[in-house]
Scaffold this motif. Structure first.
Motif, PDB file in Angstrom:
ATOM      1  N   ILE A  51       0.843  -1.193   0.000  1.00 33.97           N
ATOM      2  CA  ILE A  51       0.000   0.000   0.000  1.00 33.97           C
ATOM      3  C   ILE A  51       0.879   1.244   0.000  1.00 33.97           C
ATOM      4  CG2 ILE A  51      -1.755   1.254   1.317  1.00 33.97           C
ATOM      5  CD1 ILE A  51      -1.955  -1.998   2.397  1.00 33.97           C
ATOM      6  N   ILE A 101      -1.802   6.913   0.354  1.00 33.70           N
ATOM      7  CA  ILE A 101      -3.183   6.592   0.721  1.00 33.70           C
ATOM      8  C   ILE A 101      -3.480   7.036   2.153  1.00 33.70           C
ATOM      9  CG2 ILE A 101      -4.761   4.632   1.103  1.00 33.70           C
ATOM     10  CD1 ILE A 101      -3.425   3.375  -1.419  1.00 33.70           C
ATOM     11  N   ILE A 105      -7.757   5.270  -5.763  1.00 27.53           N
ATOM     12  CA  ILE A 105      -6.820   4.154  -5.618  1.00 27.53           C
ATOM     13  C   ILE A 105      -6.903   3.310  -6.886  1.00 27.53           C
ATOM     14  CG2 ILE A 105      -6.330   1.985  -4.419  1.00 27.53           C
ATOM     15  CD1 ILE A 105      -7.195   3.284  -1.820  1.00 27.53           C
ATOM     16  N   ASN A 149      -2.157   1.877  -5.140  1.00 29.59           N
ATOM     17  CA  ASN A 149      -1.485   3.155  -5.319  1.00 29.59           C
ATOM     18  C   ASN A 149      -2.483   4.285  -5.505  1.00 29.59           C
ATOM     19  OD1 ASN A 149       1.456   2.465  -5.509  1.00 29.59           O
ATOM     20  ND2 ASN A 149       0.656   1.103  -7.084  1.00 29.59           N
ATOM     21  N   TYR A 150      -2.066   5.463  -5.079  1.00 25.78           N
ATOM     22  CA  TYR A 150      -2.846   6.678  -5.300  1.00 25.78           C
ATOM     23  C   TYR A 150      -2.594   7.160  -6.723  1.00 25.78           C
ATOM     24  CZ  TYR A 150      -3.832  11.734  -4.976  1.00 25.78           C
ATOM     25  OH  TYR A 150      -4.288  13.013  -5.185  1.00 25.78           O
ATOM     26  N   ILE A 156      -7.340   9.588   2.064  1.00 25.81           N
ATOM     27  CA  ILE A 156      -7.907   8.736   1.014  1.00 25.81           C
ATOM     28  C   ILE A 156      -8.495   7.455   1.588  1.00 25.81           C
ATOM     29  CG2 ILE A 156      -7.317   7.327  -1.004  1.00 25.81           C
ATOM     30  CD1 ILE A 156      -5.293   9.551  -1.758  1.00 25.81           C
ATOM     31  N   TYR A 157      -7.775   6.777   2.475  1.00 26.45           N
ATOM     32  CA  TYR A 157      -8.264   5.484   2.976  1.00 26.45           C
ATOM     33  C   TYR A 157      -9.581   5.637   3.747  1.00 26.45           C
ATOM     34  CZ  TYR A 157      -6.863   6.196   7.838  1.00 26.45           C
ATOM     35  OH  TYR A 157      -6.759   6.658   9.130  1.00 26.45           O
TER      36      TYR A 157
END
Length: 194
Positions: free
Chosen positions: A9, A13, A128, A140-141, A161-162
């Motif tokens: 990850i 993120i 993502i 990945n972002y 983001i998460y």
């Protein structure tokens, strides 16, 4: 990169903030780009099976494109499965509201109970992007200038983001994975965050 089981990850993120701002971008991610939305192999049959049920939710141009190309196609550059497009513009499954904001026809059918599948997971997980490799999966972002307003709103609301993508992350990987991801994000923030 942070590893959880067989998933790598991107730390972006955890560090980047993001909240879709459709009133500003009008859903440009459904219109911009060279190819349609990425599809998992297991989604191809789903699209074939639900087409007749979602057809009433689509534009005439989208229906025509799907009937000519198919419910899915492949990216000519890398052979990956993607949604078809209308004349190399918007995704064939896109509709537009009275303000010109895009909406997914599949998702509208899902909201009405016409189908039990919400939309392609790649759309639900955006920004993502997931890449599957033989021994691991990378999350990945994906930075894209059409999402600048989403980044601005995310910063204002302080939503990483998460957290913004909690529902689709659980949909794809389950509650247990999301719980671990949240714990790792907290640890990462304590060590590296501002």
């Amino acid at each position: 990169m942070i590893q959880i089981d067989d998933k790598l990850i991107s730390e972006d993120i955890f560090s980047e903030e993001f909240v879709c701002n459709l009133s500003k971008c009008k859903g440009a991610c459904c219109v911009e780009g060279d190819v349609g939305a990425p599809l998992d192999k297991n989604e191809l049959e789903i699209l074939d099976n639900i087409f007749d049920k979602i057809k009433p939710y689509l534009t005439q141009e989208g229906i025509k494109s799907i009937e000519e190309i198919g419910t899915w196609t492949t990216d000519p550059m890398d052979g990956m499965y993607v949604t078809p497009m209308v004349e190399n513009r918007e995704c064939a499954y896109v509709t537009f509201d009275e303000k010109g904001i895009t909406k997914c026809g599949i998702e509208k059918a899902y909201e009405d109970g016409a189908v039990d599948w919400q939309k392609p997971i790649s759309c639900h997980l955006y920004p993502i992007r997931v890449n599957e490799y033989s021994t691991f999966t990378a999350l990945n972002y994906h930075e894209w200038n059409v999402c600048n307003d989403a980044c601005t709103l995310g910063k204002e609301l302080q939503v990483p983001i998460y957290k913004f993508l909690k529902t689709p992350l659980i949909r794809k990987y389950g509650e247990e994975f999301y719980g671990v991801l949240s714990e790792v994000a907290d640890e990462w923030k304590n060590e590296y965050g501002s």
